[in-house]
Design an enzyme around this catalytic site. Sequence first.
Site, PDB file in Angstrom:
ATOM      1  N   HIS A 160       0.845  -1.186   0.000  1.00 34.06           N
ATOM      2  CA  HIS A 160       0.000   0.000   0.000  1.00 34.06           C
ATOM      3  C   HIS A 160       0.885   1.242   0.000  1.00 34.06           C
ATOM      4  O   HIS A 160       1.939   1.273   0.635  1.00 34.06           O
ATOM      5  CB  HIS A 160      -0.920   0.000   1.225  1.00 34.06           C
ATOM      6  CG  HIS A 160      -2.101   0.897   1.071  1.00 34.06           C
ATOM      7  ND1 HIS A 160      -2.037   2.248   1.344  1.00 34.06           N
ATOM      8  CD2 HIS A 160      -3.358   0.661   0.633  1.00 34.06           C
ATOM      9  CE1 HIS A 160      -3.222   2.790   1.104  1.00 34.06           C
ATOM     10  NE2 HIS A 160      -4.037   1.848   0.662  1.00 34.06           N
ATOM     11  N   HIS A 161       0.452   2.262  -0.725  1.00 38.88           N
ATOM     12  CA  HIS A 161       1.286   3.455  -0.887  1.00 38.88           C
ATOM     13  C   HIS A 161       1.512   4.183   0.437  1.00 38.88           C
ATOM     14  O   HIS A 161       2.488   4.931   0.591  1.00 38.88           O
ATOM     15  CB  HIS A 161       0.640   4.410  -1.901  1.00 38.88           C
ATOM     16  CG  HIS A 161       1.635   5.216  -2.678  1.00 38.88           C
ATOM     17  ND1 HIS A 161       2.782   5.721  -2.117  1.00 38.88           N
ATOM     18  CD2 HIS A 161       1.655   5.623  -3.977  1.00 38.88           C
ATOM     19  CE1 HIS A 161       3.460   6.399  -3.027  1.00 38.88           C
ATOM     20  NE2 HIS A 161       2.803   6.339  -4.161  1.00 38.88           N
ATOM     21  N   SER A 162       0.631   3.984   1.413  1.00 38.27           N
ATOM     22  CA  SER A 162       0.816   4.648   2.698  1.00 38.27           C
ATOM     23  C   SER A 162       2.026   4.100   3.453  1.00 38.27           C
ATOM     24  O   SER A 162       2.586   4.772   4.320  1.00 38.27           O
ATOM     25  CB  SER A 162      -0.441   4.486   3.558  1.00 38.27           C
ATOM     26  OG  SER A 162      -0.746   3.114   3.768  1.00 38.27           O
TER      27      SER A 162
END
Length: 500
Positions: A160-162
């Site tokens: 996930h980009h987070s």
Amino acid sequence: MMRMSKAHVDLSPIKIEQEMVKKVDKEEVDEPLSPKARLFHAPGLNCCVVSMLGSRTKLNVDAIKVGLEHPPHPHFSTVLVMDDKRRGEMKWRKTKIDVDNHVIVPSIDPDNIKSPDKFVEDYVANLTMTPMDLSKPLWELHLLNLQTSDAEAVIILRSHHSIGDGASLMSYLFTSSHRKPSLPHKSSLKDKKEIERVGFWRRFLDMARLSLQMIWNTFVGVCLWLATALFLKDTETPIKGGVRVELNPKRFVRRTFTLDDIKLVKNAMNGTVNDVLLGITEAGLSRYLNRRYGEDDKVTSASAKKDNLPKDILLRATHYVNLRIPPTESKASAHTEDEKKIKVVTGTKVGYILLPFSIAMRNDPLEYIHNVKSAVDRRKSSLEASFSLYITGILLKYFGFKAIAALYYRILSNTTMTYTNMVGSLEEVDYLGHPLTYIAFGTYGYPRTLSIHFISYIKKMTMLIAVDEGAIPDPDQLCDDIGAALQSAKDAVIQRGLVN
């Protein structure tokens, strides 16, 4: 009895309070997500990163699992939680990972696969239709023991980009390598003696001119950012996405170029590698759109040669910029064990500029690079990228999460594509003992029908594009057009004797 009395003194209220403080300090404290990381969990912006690694050897699954038991990236062993006491604030909480829940090894029969490269494309496309499991750390590793055209096996990391941006994942890759990476040398500054030859007033006037130029360019960039957020939209070209395109599956297609060819053009144009990559992207998009606009013609070969493009096409990319201080060669190539440890950078510390591409059919292939270079140079002399990063936190504080998420979604919806460019190692690295033939990063999950990502590695430049096949049904053709644009630029440099 004396000992009991002494123990009673040690357990006084003051001592008990001190011991409780020590226990609290030792406990893991939840880490709040940064404003940018929170954005990647907003509806319509639920973005993931796909990292594709080509292995020069067959994959040792057991060895990889052992290497993942204590991953160096801290967010690989944290789970996303909601703090109900603080209005649902998102936080990272430390947890123990079960490697078997994160490593996927599909059963593959090579004899039943006609095109291994196409199989990998289909596999990744299917991943983009599967949501991440939020009940565990937000990453998964897919190990494909399948020989492709340029690798013995393929490693696919979906995160996930987070968790982190491209620079964060690249630092994780370097820390997982048994071989130290070789990073490009930091650009040298002008010689001090040469600077001292210029008089004080000349230096003062140059500083004043550059400062005013930066203020003006920043002002223009911020105005265009606000206009894009409010009303300014790109032209509805065939590759522009429609409503809710972030929900559509994406296909990832990869191409490899020779870094020496790119540097040859770079030196002739007195620019940077990024200038050349942006220039051939603009030229490739012009070729591709010219063909798409001429699809109604009966003779497609003729329509591809003539100019079918409408005038004044507005096509912009969100060009993402890493705002961290890059590691230097000296840090990456240290000799002692302590020195050669590369720190994993976490989070997402990237800004972006809104870069317009001049879509047109031109006779001079080098003109594309010249035009893009002028546009990029103006934005380099501005704080537009920094503004785009830090305004997120400011607006979040005063307007709330939903408002800033809607604003960012609108900016992405009103522009056409995403562009990134990263610098990799000059020498071969490995992933948990598996030497890599290529490295490629890509993204999906936000309102985009086209994302183009470049990354250099050894003597190659790898391009990975992510497309919505509803808007771009022939991504291989787009890759071919970008490759043809590089070849045309190289031929023009050689024919004009511009080789340095």
